[in-house]
Design a protein around this motif. Structure first.
Motif, PDB file in Angstrom:
ATOM      1  N   ASP A  19       0.795  -1.222   0.000  1.00  0.00           N
ATOM      2  CA  ASP A  19       0.000   0.000   0.000  1.00  0.00           C
ATOM      3  C   ASP A  19       0.830   1.276   0.000  1.00  0.00           C
ATOM      4  O   ASP A  19       0.291   2.367   0.040  1.00  0.00           O
ATOM      5  N   GLY A  20       2.153   1.151  -0.026  1.00  0.00           N
ATOM      6  CA  GLY A  20       3.001   2.333  -0.017  1.00  0.00           C
ATOM      7  C   GLY A  20       3.308   2.861   1.363  1.00  0.00           C
ATOM      8  O   GLY A  20       4.045   3.832   1.515  1.00  0.00           O
ATOM      9  N   LEU A  21       2.755   2.246   2.387  1.00  0.00           N
ATOM     10  CA  LEU A  21       2.992   2.661   3.769  1.00  0.00           C
ATOM     11  C   LEU A  21       3.956   1.691   4.452  1.00  0.00           C
ATOM     12  O   LEU A  21       4.314   0.656   3.903  1.00  0.00           O
ATOM     13  N   ARG A  22       4.347   2.031   5.668  1.00  0.00           N
ATOM     14  CA  ARG A  22       5.323   1.210   6.395  1.00  0.00           C
ATOM     15  C   ARG A  22       4.853  -0.231   6.561  1.00  0.00           C
ATOM     16  O   ARG A  22       5.621  -1.169   6.364  1.00  0.00           O
ATOM     17  N   GLY A  23       3.597  -0.424   6.918  1.00  0.00           N
ATOM     18  CA  GLY A  23       3.078  -1.778   7.102  1.00  0.00           C
ATOM     19  C   GLY A  23       3.175  -2.604   5.837  1.00  0.00           C
ATOM     20  O   GLY A  23       3.493  -3.794   5.875  1.00  0.00           O
ATOM     21  N   GLY A  24       2.924  -1.989   4.694  1.00  0.00           N
ATOM     22  CA  GLY A  24       3.032  -2.682   3.412  1.00  0.00           C
ATOM     23  C   GLY A  24       4.464  -3.058   3.082  1.00  0.00           C
ATOM     24  O   GLY A  24       4.738  -4.125   2.541  1.00  0.00           O
ATOM     25  N   ARG A  25       5.399  -2.166   3.435  1.00  0.00           N
ATOM     26  CA  ARG A  25       6.819  -2.470   3.204  1.00  0.00           C
ATOM     27  C   ARG A  25       7.277  -3.606   4.108  1.00  0.00           C
ATOM     28  O   ARG A  25       8.043  -4.475   3.686  1.00  0.00           O
ATOM     29  N   LEU A 110      -0.895 -18.353   1.026  1.00  0.00           N
ATOM     30  CA  LEU A 110      -0.642 -17.408   2.112  1.00  0.00           C
ATOM     31  C   LEU A 110      -0.895 -15.999   1.617  1.00  0.00           C
ATOM     32  O   LEU A 110      -0.560 -15.664   0.479  1.00  0.00           O
ATOM     33  N   VAL A 111      -1.495 -15.173   2.478  1.00  0.00           N
ATOM     34  CA  VAL A 111      -1.653 -13.744   2.215  1.00  0.00           C
ATOM     35  C   VAL A 111      -0.927 -13.011   3.328  1.00  0.00           C
ATOM     36  O   VAL A 111      -1.172 -13.270   4.511  1.00  0.00           O
ATOM     37  N   VAL A 112      -0.021 -12.103   2.956  1.00  0.00           N
ATOM     38  CA  VAL A 112       0.745 -11.333   3.919  1.00  0.00           C
ATOM     39  C   VAL A 112       0.327  -9.875   3.789  1.00  0.00           C
ATOM     40  O   VAL A 112       0.349  -9.318   2.695  1.00  0.00           O
ATOM     41  N   ILE A 113      -0.066  -9.278   4.914  1.00  0.00           N
ATOM     42  CA  ILE A 113      -0.394  -7.853   4.930  1.00  0.00           C
ATOM     43  C   ILE A 113       0.320  -7.217   6.112  1.00  0.00           C
ATOM     44  O   ILE A 113       0.689  -7.899   7.072  1.00  0.00           O
ATOM     45  N   GLY A 114       0.501  -5.920   6.038  1.00  0.00           N
ATOM     46  CA  GLY A 114       1.162  -5.197   7.117  1.00  0.00           C
ATOM     47  C   GLY A 114       0.220  -4.909   8.263  1.00  0.00           C
ATOM     48  O   GLY A 114      -1.000  -5.046   8.148  1.00  0.00           O
ATOM     49  N   ALA A 115       0.819  -4.490   9.365  1.00  0.00           N
ATOM     50  CA  ALA A 115       0.030  -4.127  10.548  1.00  0.00           C
ATOM     51  C   ALA A 115      -0.728  -2.835  10.276  1.00  0.00           C
ATOM     52  O   ALA A 115      -0.241  -1.957   9.561  1.00  0.00           O
ATOM     53  N   PRO A 116      -1.923  -2.697  10.844  1.00  0.00           N
ATOM     54  CA  PRO A 116      -2.657  -1.443  10.689  1.00  0.00           C
ATOM     55  C   PRO A 116      -1.925  -0.317  11.423  1.00  0.00           C
ATOM     56  O   PRO A 116      -1.055  -0.567  12.248  1.00  0.00           O
TER      57      PRO A 116
END
Length: 135
Positions: A19-25, A110-116
């Motif tokens: 998503d371009g944010l830290r969690g996505g990275r 598997l689906v990997v997503i960043g923390a909110p």
């Protein structure tokens, strides 16, 4: 904990939300590590907003512009992280719904997503995107 050979047998397709944010990275870095261990295909997905009601009278194609921006964001994030992945850009009414649709279509393991973005609480409580992907 799983051994490397057990991980290799688990994940052949890993979808990661970017998503371009830290969690996505962070999610991208974790997905790459898991992909390296498993030898599976890494698929980076960016979900951009879908506007179901077209704006009448505009001479520009808003949807095409949004898609181009989303593609540039995704490619930039992959380049910045030094990650090789199949890049998919899609439009949906919510990021979770878009990730779920892509993961389902690819039969992802598997689906990997960043923390909110909720500080420390966000690390242990599922956010809206996580809930939507799970459902």
């Amino acid at each position: 904990m799983f051994s490397e050979s057990e991980v290799a047998d688990m994940f052949t397709t890993i979808v990661v939300g970017v998503d371009g944010l830290r969690g996505g990275r962070d999610a991208l870095a974790l997905a790459q590590r898991l992909g390296d261990l498993a030898g599976g295909e890494l698929v980076a997905v960016h979900v951009h907003p879908y506007e179901p009601f077209p704006l009448r009278g505009l001479r520009i194609d808003i949807e095409a512009l949004a898609r181009q921006e989303a593609q540039a964001l995704l490619e930039g994030q992959l380049a910045e992280a030094g990650v090789q992945a199949r890049a998919i850009v899609t439009a949906e009414t919510s990021p979770g719904r878009g990730l779920h649709r892509i993961a389902d279509g690819l039969e992802a393991d598997l689906v990997v997503i960043g923390a909110p973005h909720r500080g420390r609480l966000g690390r242990v409580v599922a956010g809206d995107t996580a809930r939507a992907v799970i459902q």
